[in-house]
Design an enzyme around this catalytic site. Structure first.
Site, PDB file in Angstrom:
ATOM      1  CB  CYS A 146      -0.977   0.010   1.172  1.00 54.68           C
ATOM      2  SG  CYS A 146      -2.308  -1.194   0.963  1.00 54.68           S
ATOM      3  CG  HIS A 200     -12.335   9.689 -12.228  1.00 57.91           C
ATOM      4  ND1 HIS A 200     -13.589   9.352 -11.772  1.00 57.91           N
ATOM      5  CD2 HIS A 200     -11.979   8.752 -13.124  1.00 57.91           C
ATOM      6  CE1 HIS A 200     -13.986   8.239 -12.380  1.00 57.91           C
ATOM      7  NE2 HIS A 200     -13.009   7.847 -13.198  1.00 57.91           N
ATOM      8  CD  GLU A 203      -8.255   1.632   1.729  1.00 62.10           C
ATOM      9  OE1 GLU A 203      -7.922   2.789   2.036  1.00 62.10           O
ATOM     10  OE2 GLU A 203      -7.625   0.615   2.087  1.00 62.10           O
TER      11      GLU A 203
END
Length: 145
Positions: free
Chosen positions: A22, A72, A134
């Site tokens: 991550c 985005h 998430e």
């Protein structure tokens, strides 16, 4: 009475000091649920009679404060070592958000809670929680102070 509304966004991030993968640039399809807890409107003949807040009004606040800014985009910690590289991309028009927290689900839930709280309190609506998915099986919920 508590009601909730959810939206979804696509956003990239990285967790710079993470022990595993991550720490790399990656993205998620986030689901963000907002819960408000207030009295049901009883004003006879009002458009929102029988509601805490019109779902479409709550959605619009979420779209303005979360979707418009973060969908985005790439979100990164202000103190990230990669900040300089991303500032060059930002200056070329890329949608990048620099926030004062490492963008984990936990910190994003708190960050978005704080950005929504004033907008809802302006309408005399009490924000109860912001829940962030998430992944489909991993969530963080911030319930305020």
């Amino acid at each position: 009475m508590e009601i909730t509304k959810a939206i979804e966004i696509d956003m990239g991030h990285r967790v710079p000091n993470h022990k595993s993968k991550c720490r790399n640039l990656h993205g998620h399809r986030y689901k963000i649920e907002v819960g408000v807890d207030d009295k049901v409107i009883t004003t006879l003949g009002a458009s929102d009679e029988g509601m805490v807040i019109d779902f479409s009004d709550l959605k619009q606040i979420m779209m303005d404060e979360i979707d418009a800014k973060y969908d985005h985009s790439f979100t990164m910690y202000d103190g990230d070592d990669f900040r300089g590289s991303f500032m060059r991309l930002y200056n070329k028009g890329q949608k990048i958000n620099f926030i004062p927290l490492i963008p984990t689900a936990e910190n994003l839930a708190k960050h978005w809670y704080n950005s929504l709280e004033d907008k809802l309190s302006d309408r005399n609506i009490k924000l109860k929680h912001v829940k962030v998915w998430e992944t489909p099986s991993s969530t963080a919920t911030y319930e305020g102070r």
